[in-house]
Write a protein that holds these residues in place. Structure first.
Motif, PDB file in Angstrom:
ATOM      1  N   GLU A   1      -6.981 -11.299  -6.893  1.00 26.40           N
ATOM      2  CA  GLU A   1      -8.080 -10.300  -7.085  1.00 26.40           C
ATOM      3  C   GLU A   1      -8.374  -9.315  -5.761  1.00 26.40           C
ATOM      4  O   GLU A   1      -8.718  -8.212  -6.210  1.00 26.40           O
ATOM      5  CB  GLU A   1      -9.554 -11.084  -6.936  1.00 26.40           C
ATOM      6  N   PHE A   2      -7.852  -9.373  -4.877  1.00 30.28           N
ATOM      7  CA  PHE A   2      -7.934  -8.574  -4.213  1.00 30.28           C
ATOM      8  C   PHE A   2      -6.738  -7.585  -4.077  1.00 30.28           C
ATOM      9  O   PHE A   2      -6.844  -6.739  -3.404  1.00 30.28           O
ATOM     10  CB  PHE A   2      -7.964  -9.253  -2.404  1.00 30.28           C
ATOM     11  N   LEU A   3      -5.591  -8.198  -4.080  1.00 31.41           N
ATOM     12  CA  LEU A   3      -4.755  -7.183  -4.325  1.00 31.41           C
ATOM     13  C   LEU A   3      -4.806  -6.228  -5.241  1.00 31.41           C
ATOM     14  O   LEU A   3      -3.802  -4.669  -4.007  1.00 31.41           O
ATOM     15  CB  LEU A   3      -3.638  -7.611  -5.162  1.00 31.41           C
ATOM     16  N   PRO A   4      -5.366  -5.939  -5.915  1.00 34.36           N
ATOM     17  CA  PRO A   4      -5.345  -4.124  -6.505  1.00 34.36           C
ATOM     18  C   PRO A   4      -6.073  -3.170  -5.518  1.00 34.36           C
ATOM     19  O   PRO A   4      -6.015  -1.997  -5.467  1.00 34.36           O
ATOM     20  CB  PRO A   4      -6.668  -4.274  -7.660  1.00 34.36           C
ATOM     21  N   TYR A   5      -6.446  -4.152  -4.344  1.00 35.32           N
ATOM     22  CA  TYR A   5      -7.693  -3.355  -3.805  1.00 35.32           C
ATOM     23  C   TYR A   5      -6.515  -2.687  -2.377  1.00 35.32           C
ATOM     24  O   TYR A   5      -7.177  -1.503  -1.931  1.00 35.32           O
ATOM     25  CB  TYR A   5      -8.651  -3.683  -2.827  1.00 35.32           C
ATOM     26  N   CYS A   6      -5.702  -3.617  -2.323  1.00 36.26           N
ATOM     27  CA  CYS A   6      -4.437  -3.091  -1.362  1.00 36.26           C
ATOM     28  C   CYS A   6      -3.879  -1.608  -2.130  1.00 36.26           C
ATOM     29  O   CYS A   6      -3.356  -1.083  -0.878  1.00 36.26           O
ATOM     30  CB  CYS A   6      -4.069  -4.212  -0.780  1.00 36.26           C
ATOM     31  N   GLU A   7      -3.561  -2.199  -3.220  1.00 32.41           N
ATOM     32  CA  GLU A   7      -3.217  -0.827  -3.399  1.00 32.41           C
ATOM     33  C   GLU A   7      -3.390   0.401  -3.893  1.00 32.41           C
ATOM     34  O   GLU A   7      -2.916   1.002  -3.553  1.00 32.41           O
ATOM     35  CB  GLU A   7      -2.697  -1.418  -5.044  1.00 32.41           C
TER      36      GLU A   7
ATOM     37  N   ASN B   1      -3.922 -14.287   1.289  1.00 33.50           N
ATOM     38  CA  ASN B   1      -5.235 -15.292   1.394  1.00 33.50           C
ATOM     39  C   ASN B   1      -6.349 -14.883   0.816  1.00 33.50           C
ATOM     40  O   ASN B   1      -6.252 -13.839   0.448  1.00 33.50           O
ATOM     41  CB  ASN B   1      -5.180 -15.684   3.015  1.00 33.50           C
ATOM     42  N   PRO B   2      -7.446 -16.372   0.551  1.00 31.67           N
ATOM     43  CA  PRO B   2      -8.679 -15.053  -0.050  1.00 31.67           C
ATOM     44  C   PRO B   2      -9.416 -14.123   1.430  1.00 31.67           C
ATOM     45  O   PRO B   2      -8.724 -14.249   1.921  1.00 31.67           O
ATOM     46  CB  PRO B   2      -9.328 -16.195  -0.563  1.00 31.67           C
ATOM     47  N   PHE B   3     -10.375 -13.225   0.375  1.00 31.73           N
ATOM     48  CA  PHE B   3     -10.601 -12.066   1.080  1.00 31.73           C
ATOM     49  C   PHE B   3     -12.163 -13.073   1.046  1.00 31.73           C
ATOM     50  O   PHE B   3     -12.113 -12.841  -0.562  1.00 31.73           O
ATOM     51  CB  PHE B   3     -10.492 -10.433   0.261  1.00 31.73           C
ATOM     52  N   SER B   4     -12.629 -13.359   2.138  1.00 32.51           N
ATOM     53  CA  SER B   4     -14.113 -13.225   1.944  1.00 32.51           C
ATOM     54  C   SER B   4     -15.287 -12.602   3.606  1.00 32.51           C
ATOM     55  O   SER B   4     -14.988 -12.682   4.116  1.00 32.51           O
ATOM     56  CB  SER B   4     -13.999 -14.817   2.409  1.00 32.51           C
ATOM     57  N   PHE B   5     -16.630 -12.347   2.105  1.00 28.02           N
ATOM     58  CA  PHE B   5     -17.046 -11.231   3.454  1.00 28.02           C
ATOM     59  C   PHE B   5     -18.680 -12.509   2.920  1.00 28.02           C
ATOM     60  O   PHE B   5     -18.396 -12.383   2.239  1.00 28.02           O
ATOM     61  CB  PHE B   5     -16.941 -10.326   3.293  1.00 28.02           C
ATOM     62  N   LYS B   6     -19.075 -11.742   4.495  1.00 21.56           N
ATOM     63  CA  LYS B   6     -20.838 -12.109   3.784  1.00 21.56           C
ATOM     64  C   LYS B   6     -21.215 -10.784   3.696  1.00 21.56           C
ATOM     65  O   LYS B   6     -21.352  -9.774   4.839  1.00 21.56           O
ATOM     66  CB  LYS B   6     -21.249 -12.858   4.859  1.00 21.56           C
ATOM     67  N   ILE B   7     -22.336 -10.224   3.312  1.00 20.16           N
ATOM     68  CA  ILE B   7     -23.289  -9.624   3.303  1.00 20.16           C
ATOM     69  C   ILE B   7     -25.057 -10.476   3.301  1.00 20.16           C
ATOM     70  O   ILE B   7     -25.407 -11.090   2.862  1.00 20.16           O
ATOM     71  CB  ILE B   7     -23.588  -8.875   1.561  1.00 20.16           C
ATOM     72  N   LYS B   8     -25.787  -9.315   4.618  1.00 17.91           N
ATOM     73  CA  LYS B   8     -26.994  -9.907   4.923  1.00 17.91           C
ATOM     74  C   LYS B   8     -27.733  -8.360   4.244  1.00 17.91           C
ATOM     75  O   LYS B   8     -27.837  -8.178   4.879  1.00 17.91           O
ATOM     76  CB  LYS B   8     -27.052 -10.808   6.362  1.00 17.91           C
ATOM     77  N   THR B   9     -29.053  -8.824   3.552  1.00 13.00           N
ATOM     78  CA  THR B   9     -30.070  -7.753   3.374  1.00 13.00           C
ATOM     79  C   THR B   9     -31.129  -7.948   2.869  1.00 13.00           C
ATOM     80  O   THR B   9     -31.153  -9.161   2.233  1.00 13.00           O
ATOM     81  CB  THR B   9     -28.798  -6.569   1.937  1.00 13.00           C
TER      82      THR B   9
END
Length: 414
Positions: free
Chosen positions: A23-29, A106-114
């Motif tokens: 899922e992350f690969l298209p963003y890399c492209e 590897n999977p790409f993970s991030f956290k958002i606090k809002t």
């Protein structure tokens, strides 16, 4: 993609996003394509460089960070839109982002606090509004005469004189006094006898001529004060007479009609002021009777915004740097920011309450209401060069908020 939502308080949420490598690969492209537009590699055209070559040239860290930014913006915007559409959550302010894992294959993970729009109950605001009835407004004869005097003054024509200063002349002077403020030259314009200076100052100017300088000492509250004065201009004020001819300059048939126009304008201004006063009192009561949990993220953002506004006012109005201003008030930025907490809370509470009332009352703002204000601003306040750099959408949102607030406040009064 996995999304885990957690409420950290009544007014904040934390969202954990995890994209598989596929899922992350298209963003890399996409990131590689963006980077390759400015990259020069022998044998390849700009914008057509394969991903592995881009990574070899700039390093995988740059590619992955660019890809992460694209992914975060896209996935967070999608999440926010879906939740708003489902009327589950409405986010507020800028989010706080933390990348948890970012590595090749590897999977790409991030956290958002809002911050989110908190749930709260409104008091009976219509009942509160009834506690503040509108008063009958009128313009007094004294107010009409004061307005006429101001208008006369604004139409006064000045004739420059070469004769010595006498009572009633309009003067333009500069003066300094080490006892008042060291190394400072003050400039002033006033009618002699109406300047409001300490006793004896204006009397010392009588008889002086244009460009003449004079030094003298005066006593004030037991202290001796030294003055050095220079006269720049001596003028005679030709004040117009209040009569029918004067009234006709303003499109009125006679002086009586002109006074009636002034009376209506004074009444209109006083009514506007009275409404604003009532609205302020009503909002104060509603805030007192409303319990709202305010996000620390939102509070911090509001304090930062208020600091920026204060900095701009200081630099524009006082003509000194913000650092100099802080020195004069003997406060650090952090100390000053702490003093803004209560006002910041009040502004946030006001915004949240008005927004909720507007939703309950189905208040809307149409594009046709916004555009005239936007066009007027662009026409009257900006040069063609500055117009190129303005964010039109932000300007429209600014005026939309103003109109929305006015409509809600009017609805409460009605």
């Amino acid at each position: 993609m996995e999304v885990l939502l957690k409420n950290t308080s009544e007014s904040e949420i934390e969202i954990l996003f995890e994209l598989s490598w596929e899922e992350f690969l298209p963003y890399c492209e996409k990131a590689c394509l963006k980077i390759s537009n400015d990259l020069k590699v022998p044998g390849f055209r700009q914008g057509k460089i394969p991903m592995e070559i881009v990574i070899r040239e700039v390093g995988d860290e740059k590619v992955f960070l660019n890809a992460a930014e694209l992914a975060i913006n896209k996935e967070y915007e999608k999440f926010v839109s879906e939740k708003k559409l489902e009327k589950e959550i409405e986010v507020m302010g800028l989010p706080k982002i933390e990348i948890l894992k970012l590595a090749s294959k590897n999977p790409f993970s991030f956290k958002i606090k809002t911050a989110i729009f908190p749930k709260f109950d409104l008091p009976d605001y219509k009942k509160i509004a009834l506690q503040f009835p509108k008063k009958e407004i009128s313009a007094t004869p004294e107010e009409i005469e004061e307005a006429l005097a101001r208008i006369k003054k604004s139409r006064t024509e000045f004739e420059e004189l070469e004769t010595p200063i006498k009572e009633g002349d309009f003067l333009e002077i500069e003066y300094n006094s080490p006892q008042i403020k060291e190394d400072t030259c003050f400039k002033d314009g006033f009618f002699l006898g109406q300047g409001g200076f300490i006793a004896g100052f204006e009397e010392n100017l009588i008889g002086m001529k244009k460009n003449e300088e004079k030094e003298f000492n005066l006593q004030d509250k037991g202290k001796q004060i030294f003055f050095k004065v220079k006269v720049h201009k001596i003028q005679k004020a030709n004040i117009p007479e209040l009569n029918d001819d004067f009234a006709k300059e303003f499109g009125c048939v006679n002086l009586v009609a002109f006074k009636q126009v002034i009376e209506r304008e004074i009444k209109k201004e006083k009514e506007k002021f009275e409404i604003q006063k009532i609205q302020t009192e009503i909002l104060k009561k509603i805030i007192e009777q409303t319990k709202i949990h305010i996000s620390e993220l939102l509070l911090e953002a509001k304090k930062e915004q208020m600091m920026r506004e204060l900095k701009q006012r200081v630099e524009n109005n006082l003509k000194i740097s913000f650092e100099k201003y802080l020195e004069e008030i003997k406060k650090s930025k952090d100390d000053l920011k702490k003093t803004l907490i209560n006002e910041a809370k009040k502004r946030i509470q006001t915004f949240l309450i008005l927004k909720k009332i507007g939703e309950q009352e189905s208040i809307t703002v149409e594009r046709a209401e916004i555009e005239p204000l936007v066009n007027e601003f662009l026409k009257n306040f900006l040069t063609d060069e500055k117009k190129k750099n303005i964010d039109i959408d932000a300007l429209r949102e600014y005026y939309r908020n103003i109109i929305y607030t006015e409509k809600v406040l009017q609805k409460i009064l009605d």
